[in-house]
Design a protein around this motif. Structure first.
Motif, short mmCIF file in Angstrom:
data_model
loop_
_atom_site.label_atom_id
_atom_site.label_comp_id
_atom_site.label_asym_id
_atom_site.label_seq_id
_atom_site.Cartn_x
_atom_site.Cartn_y
_atom_site.Cartn_z
N ALA A 40 0.79 -0.86 0.03
CA ALA A 40 0.39 -0.17 -0.12
C ALA A 40 0.80 0.82 -0.18
CB ALA A 40 -0.70 0.14 1.02
N VAL A 41 1.51 1.01 0.71
CA VAL A 41 2.72 2.09 0.91
C VAL A 41 3.50 2.60 -0.96
CG1 VAL A 41 5.26 3.74 2.16
CG2 VAL A 41 3.58 2.55 3.89
N GLN A 42 4.14 1.53 -1.08
CA GLN A 42 4.99 1.48 -2.60
C GLN A 42 4.28 1.84 -3.38
OE1 GLN A 42 5.58 -3.44 -3.19
NE2 GLN A 42 6.89 -2.01 -4.30
N LEU A 43 2.43 1.86 -3.53
CA LEU A 43 1.28 1.89 -4.49
C LEU A 43 1.66 4.19 -4.26
CD1 LEU A 43 -1.44 -0.74 -4.31
CD2 LEU A 43 -0.39 -0.07 -6.15
N ARG A 44 1.24 4.76 -2.73
CA ARG A 44 1.00 5.40 -2.68
C ARG A 44 2.28 6.36 -3.43
NH1 ARG A 44 0.52 5.68 2.90
NH2 ARG A 44 3.04 6.21 2.56
N ARG A 45 3.31 5.96 -3.08
CA ARG A 45 4.72 6.51 -3.40
C ARG A 45 5.10 6.50 -4.48
NH1 ARG A 45 8.48 4.21 1.29
NH2 ARG A 45 7.62 5.15 3.07
N THR A 46 4.35 5.27 -5.60
CA THR A 46 4.57 4.87 -6.46
C THR A 46 3.91 6.04 -7.18
OG1 THR A 46 5.44 3.15 -7.14
CG2 THR A 46 4.71 3.55 -9.15
N MET A 47 2.65 6.66 -7.16
CA MET A 47 1.91 7.22 -7.90
C MET A 47 1.80 8.74 -7.29
SD MET A 47 -1.95 5.48 -6.31
CE MET A 47 -2.79 6.50 -6.49
N GLN A 48 3.16 9.64 -6.58
CA GLN A 48 2.69 10.44 -6.18
C GLN A 48 3.73 10.24 -7.02
OE1 GLN A 48 3.13 10.31 -1.86
NE2 GLN A 48 0.83 10.62 -1.53
N ARG A 49 5.21 9.82 -6.73
CA ARG A 49 6.40 10.54 -7.04
C ARG A 49 6.11 10.42 -8.54
NH1 ARG A 49 10.86 5.94 -6.83
NH2 ARG A 49 9.85 5.14 -8.99
N ASP A 50 6.17 9.11 -9.29
CA ASP A 50 5.69 8.96 -11.13
C ASP A 50 4.60 9.26 -11.60
OD1 ASP A 50 7.92 8.25 -10.56
OD2 ASP A 50 7.66 5.81 -10.97
N ASN A 51 4.24 9.93 -11.09
CA ASN A 51 2.07 11.17 -11.44
C ASN A 51 1.56 9.85 -12.79
OD1 ASN A 51 1.14 12.53 -11.42
ND2 ASN A 51 1.63 13.59 -13.95
N VAL A 52 1.41 8.93 -11.67
CA VAL A 52 0.73 7.96 -12.07
C VAL A 52 -0.24 7.36 -11.54
CG1 VAL A 52 3.06 6.76 -13.40
CG2 VAL A 52 1.59 5.84 -11.39
N ASP A 53 -1.07 6.66 -12.22
CA ASP A 53 -2.97 6.65 -11.84
C ASP A 53 -3.07 5.06 -11.04
OD1 ASP A 53 -3.00 4.46 -13.64
OD2 ASP A 53 -4.51 5.43 -15.15
N GLU A 54 -3.54 4.82 -10.12
CA GLU A 54 -3.43 3.84 -9.69
C GLU A 54 -3.02 2.45 -9.77
OE1 GLU A 54 -5.34 1.14 -5.92
OE2 GLU A 54 -6.69 3.00 -6.43
N HIS A 55 -3.72 2.69 -11.67
CA HIS A 55 -3.51 1.20 -12.16
C HIS A 55 -2.16 1.00 -12.71
CE1 HIS A 55 -4.99 -2.06 -15.22
NE2 HIS A 55 -5.08 -1.49 -16.09
N GLN A 56 -2.23 1.79 -13.33
CA GLN A 56 -0.23 1.32 -13.83
C GLN A 56 0.66 1.74 -12.20
OE1 GLN A 56 -0.71 5.84 -15.55
NE2 GLN A 56 0.84 5.03 -17.48
N ALA A 57 0.74 2.16 -11.97
CA ALA A 57 1.18 1.94 -10.37
C ALA A 57 1.29 -0.24 -9.90
CB ALA A 57 1.09 2.41 -8.76
N ARG A 58 -0.23 -0.19 -9.79
CA ARG A 58 -0.53 -2.10 -9.80
C ARG A 58 0.14 -2.56 -10.67
NH1 ARG A 58 -3.49 -3.15 -5.94
NH2 ARG A 58 -4.77 -1.91 -4.51
N SER A 59 0.15 -2.71 -12.33
CA SER A 59 0.85 -3.14 -13.49
C SER A 59 2.59 -2.89 -12.92
CB SER A 59 0.39 -2.84 -14.50
OG SER A 59 1.30 -1.01 -14.88
N ILE A 60 2.75 -1.68 -12.16
CA ILE A 60 4.11 -2.09 -11.80
C ILE A 60 4.67 -2.73 -10.98
CG2 ILE A 60 6.36 -0.76 -11.68
CD1 ILE A 60 4.74 1.83 -13.11
N LEU A 61 4.25 -2.71 -10.03
CA LEU A 61 4.21 -3.93 -8.57
C LEU A 61 3.96 -5.38 -9.01
CD1 LEU A 61 4.10 -1.00 -7.00
CD2 LEU A 61 3.17 -2.72 -5.47
N ALA A 62 3.35 -5.19 -10.06
CA ALA A 62 2.99 -6.82 -10.21
C ALA A 62 3.97 -7.76 -11.69
CB ALA A 62 1.91 -7.07 -11.73
#
Length: 202
Positions: free
Chosen positions: A136-158
């Motif tokens: 959950a922290v990774q998702l939040r930080r990735t969305m803020q840092r890379d300016n991506v939406d949650e779907h994109q952030a989840r696909s990066i994590l996956a």
């Protein structure tokens, strides 16, 4: 060759911050796979020449540097091209990391590899240190840092190893879900341990 700590963690876990603290407070040398990956495709390198021969001059910027955005587009949905690129660059990156590790002067070195688990590079290190944060922290930080939406952030994590897979490979863990001010005490505790291990393994 110095004692090598393989430092890894998922996206936005704080790997670079942790590595920088080791360097700033304890003068520990860092070899960073992301930096090496840029070095092997710098202008004038065999890596960049091979990419241009394969994809054509259009893969370059006006400054004759690699256009990373265009390269990403080329390989994003084309597994054959992605495989070709990985076969070209992975051996070059690994060889350059060995070269840079051989030049280390600190008692131990940090080998920072974001995809250490995914690319089975654990054998390059004597010990593996994982920077761990909840997803959950990774998702939040990735969305803020890379300016991506949650779907994109989840696909990066996956696309990366799971948190459990990374932790299963860890010899040591730094917890970074509480913020950067919690990092130095954990690193200060690990440093003498690594110094002792480096002496034993000389």
């Amino acid at each position: 060759m110095s004692f090598i700590i393989g430092l890894t963690g998922g996206i936005a876990s704080g790997k670079t911050t942790v590595a920088n603290i080791f360097h700033q407070h304890f003068a520990i040398d860092i070899v960073d796979a992301d930096i090496v990956a840029r070095e092997v495709v710098a202008p004038g390198t065999p890596g960049l020449k091979a990419i241009v021969d394969h994809f054509g001059e259009a893969i370059l910027t006006e400054q004759h540097e690699l256009n990373r955005a265009k390269l990403r587009e080329k390989i994003f949905l084309n597994t054959d091209e992605k495989e070709w690129l990985n076969k070209l660059l992975h051996p070059m990156i690994r060889q350059q990391m060995h070269v840079e590790l051989a030049q280390v002067t600190s008692p131990y070195a940090l080998l920072v590899v974001p995809l250490l688990v995914e690319n089975n590079l654990g054998s390059m290190a004597n010990r593996i240190l994982v920077v761990d944060v909840p997803e959950a922290v990774q998702l939040r930080r990735t969305m803020q840092r890379d300016n991506v939406d949650e779907h994109q952030a989840r696909s990066i994590l996956a696309a990366q190893a799971s948190r459990d897979e990374r932790l299963a490979c860890a010899d040591d863990v730094i917890n970074n879900n509480l913020g950067n001010d919690q990092l130095l005490p954990q690193i200060t505790e690990l440093h003498p341990k690594y110094l002792a291990l480096s002496k034993v393994n000389r």
